[in-house]
Design a protein around this motif. Structure first.
Motif, PDB file in Angstrom:
ATOM      1  N   MET A   1      -1.512  -0.032   5.913  1.00 32.95           N
ATOM      2  CA  MET A   1      -0.458   0.416   5.232  1.00 32.95           C
ATOM      3  C   MET A   1      -0.223   2.021   5.361  1.00 32.95           C
ATOM      4  O   MET A   1       0.844   2.482   5.427  1.00 32.95           O
ATOM      5  N   VAL A   2      -1.422   2.754   5.257  1.00 35.11           N
ATOM      6  CA  VAL A   2      -1.182   4.125   5.534  1.00 35.11           C
ATOM      7  C   VAL A   2      -0.758   4.538   6.913  1.00 35.11           C
ATOM      8  O   VAL A   2      -0.117   5.376   7.083  1.00 35.11           O
TER       9      VAL A   2
ATOM     10  N   HIS B   1       6.787   5.623   0.477  1.00 33.93           N
ATOM     11  CA  HIS B   1       6.972   4.357  -0.121  1.00 33.93           C
ATOM     12  C   HIS B   1       5.776   4.031  -0.954  1.00 33.93           C
ATOM     13  O   HIS B   1       4.641   4.371  -0.780  1.00 33.93           O
ATOM     14  N   TRP B   2       5.906   2.904  -2.004  1.00 40.08           N
ATOM     15  CA  TRP B   2       4.640   2.479  -2.886  1.00 40.08           C
ATOM     16  C   TRP B   2       3.800   1.877  -1.866  1.00 40.08           C
ATOM     17  O   TRP B   2       2.429   1.931  -2.444  1.00 40.08           O
ATOM     18  N   LYS B   3       4.016   1.328  -0.801  1.00 44.30           N
ATOM     19  CA  LYS B   3       2.885   0.660  -0.114  1.00 44.30           C
ATOM     20  C   LYS B   3       2.249   1.722   0.617  1.00 44.30           C
ATOM     21  O   LYS B   3       0.795   1.385   0.444  1.00 44.30           O
ATOM     22  N   GLY B   4       2.672   2.852   1.134  1.00 46.45           N
ATOM     23  CA  GLY B   4       1.946   3.805   1.439  1.00 46.45           C
ATOM     24  C   GLY B   4       1.017   4.374   0.532  1.00 46.45           C
ATOM     25  O   GLY B   4      -0.203   4.671   0.721  1.00 46.45           O
ATOM     26  N   VAL B   5       1.488   4.547  -0.952  1.00 43.55           N
ATOM     27  CA  VAL B   5       0.607   5.209  -2.012  1.00 43.55           C
ATOM     28  C   VAL B   5      -0.324   4.222  -2.103  1.00 43.55           C
ATOM     29  O   VAL B   5      -1.677   4.503  -2.474  1.00 43.55           O
TER      30      VAL B   5
ATOM     31  N   GLY C   1      -0.866  10.449  -4.017  1.00 39.86           N
ATOM     32  CA  GLY C   1       0.282   9.650  -3.542  1.00 39.86           C
ATOM     33  C   GLY C   1       1.384   9.582  -4.272  1.00 39.86           C
ATOM     34  O   GLY C   1       2.603   9.734  -3.600  1.00 39.86           O
ATOM     35  N   VAL C   2       1.384   9.644  -5.664  1.00 37.13           N
ATOM     36  CA  VAL C   2       2.734   9.734  -6.264  1.00 37.13           C
ATOM     37  C   VAL C   2       3.323  11.123  -6.193  1.00 37.13           C
ATOM     38  O   VAL C   2       4.519  11.172  -6.192  1.00 37.13           O
ATOM     39  N   VAL C   3       2.653  11.979  -6.170  1.00 38.10           N
ATOM     40  CA  VAL C   3       3.259  13.346  -5.821  1.00 38.10           C
ATOM     41  C   VAL C   3       3.885  13.491  -4.612  1.00 38.10           C
ATOM     42  O   VAL C   3       5.007  13.902  -4.640  1.00 38.10           O
ATOM     43  N   HIS C   4       3.365  12.862  -3.587  1.00 33.76           N
ATOM     44  CA  HIS C   4       3.930  12.880  -2.287  1.00 33.76           C
ATOM     45  C   HIS C   4       5.273  12.140  -2.144  1.00 33.76           C
ATOM     46  O   HIS C   4       6.173  12.417  -1.500  1.00 33.76           O
ATOM     47  N   ARG C   5       5.232  10.846  -3.000  1.00 32.68           N
ATOM     48  CA  ARG C   5       6.048  10.026  -2.907  1.00 32.68           C
ATOM     49  C   ARG C   5       7.385  10.549  -3.577  1.00 32.68           C
ATOM     50  O   ARG C   5       8.635  10.604  -3.272  1.00 32.68           O
TER      51      ARG C   5
END
Length: 365
Positions: free
Chosen positions: A42-43, A51-55, A112-116
């Protein structure tokens, strides 16, 4: 009875439980390895975490082998009737591994949320700088909590430690409240995105193009060339006009006709403005109307929309519009007003002498 004999007897008595525990532990490790592999995939598909999948993948991919082994040993210890010392050792290992792994998962989730939420880097080096600072702050906070949880589960009295950390945190917060204020303002700009690097903004009497959004200040380049530096906290306290988010530029051109222009001729001004705007691509007429009567002019306002957001293109088109308007007014014999003063005189018999010749149909200035 020797130690080896007691150990052999224990293995013999708990063979079934050890087998079941080993199978469950193996399945648990395989499941976590599969989730870790899935997270890596996913990464790889979303390396920037937009996207949330990446997080979620970023969180799963940070599952450590150390945690898997500790969890497997704890499962085996729960199924088998182990002696107190080995059971306590496995429990301590699992407690330490679980607390540290939870801190790692939480840190990766927050980052991850920060990046998204930030998306593409809107502030040049802001995202990298903010991520580095956030990583340090989050890591200190989460691993501090993990340490407290580990000590508490191992039977250590952490009341004094928690109180000391609380007092120390308050002292640091009070000492660095200005820095944290600007930092949180930078994060607000980063997440809320009222403007981005390259946008032209206006606040108070200052207009400039955003060059860099730092952790403490935002730097703009003014139209006259100098750099304007503004603290993030102070900047967000102002009303900001983001000129880059406009769909078009509305431009006003005021002009005046001479007072001696016949009223019937005023109806010709709007069609002349329409023709002038039609000759300049990208410009759309909004209105051209009489807005007032001045001391020496009939005041008009030409208002149009320019679909370009480039200031240089706006200026070039405005010059073309003015030139076309002057050409149209000249062709229609409508003269622009000039500041004048009229002196009235009288003949010896008292008859008023007009200071202008009789009108011939042309507008007089």
């Amino acid at each position: 009875m020797t130690y080896f004999t007691r150990t052999y007897d224990w293995f013999t008595a708990n063979a079934d439980a050890l087998l079941i525990g080993g199978i469950v532990a193996a399945l648990l490790v395989l499941a976590m390895l599969a989730l870790r592999w899935l997270g890596g995939k996913m990464v790889a598909r979303d390396p920037r975490g937009h996207h949330w999948k990446g997080v979620v993948g970023r969180v799963l991919s940070r599952t450590s082998i150390w945690f898997m082994v500790a969890a497997a040993l704890d499962v085996v210890a729960r199924y088998a009737d182990m002696p107190p010392r080995p059971e306590h050792l496995f429990y301590a290992l699992f407690t330490i591994a679980a607390a540290l792994q939870a801190a790692v998962w939480a840190r990766e989730l927050i980052l991850g949320v920060v990046h998204r939420n930030a998306g593409e880097d809107p502030g040049g080096s802001t995202l990298g700088s903010a991520t580095a600072v956030i990583r340090v702050l989050v890591s200190v906070a989460l691993f501090g909590l993990a340490l407290v949880a580990i000590l508490d589960n191992l039977g250590v009295n952490v009341t004094a430690l928690v109180a000391g950390l609380g007092v120390g945190g308050i002292a640091i917060g009070l000492a660095a409240q200005g820095i944290f204020s600007d930092l949180f303002a930078a994060l607000a700009i980063l997440f809320d995105r009222p403007f981005r690097r390259g946008d032209t903004i206006r606040y108070d009497t200052t207009t400039g193009t955003v060059e860099r959004i730092g952790l403490k200040t935002t730097r703009l380049r003014s139209p006259s060339g100098e750099q304007v530096v503004m603290a993030n906290t102070k900047l967000l306290e102002r009303e900001i006009h983001n000129l880059a988010e406009a769909h078009s530029r509305r431009v006003a051109i005021p002009f005046g006709l001479g007072l001696r222009t016949p009223p019937a001729r005023l109806a010709d001004v709007a069609p002349i403005a329409t023709v002038a705007l039609a000759s300049v691509p990208g410009c759309t007429l909004v209105r051209c109307v009489l807005v007032g009567i001045g001391s020496s002019s009939l005041d008009h306002e030409l208002l149009y929309d320019d679909d370009s957001l480039d200031p240089d293109a706006n200026a070039a088109r405005k010059a073309k519009v003015i030139a076309a308007l002057l050409t149209g007014l000249d062709s229609a014999a409508l003269l622009l007003a000039t500041p004048t003063q009229t002196a009235f005189s009288a003949a010896p018999d008292g008859t008023l002498i007009l200071p202008w010749a009789p009108t011939t149909g042309r507008g007089e200035a």
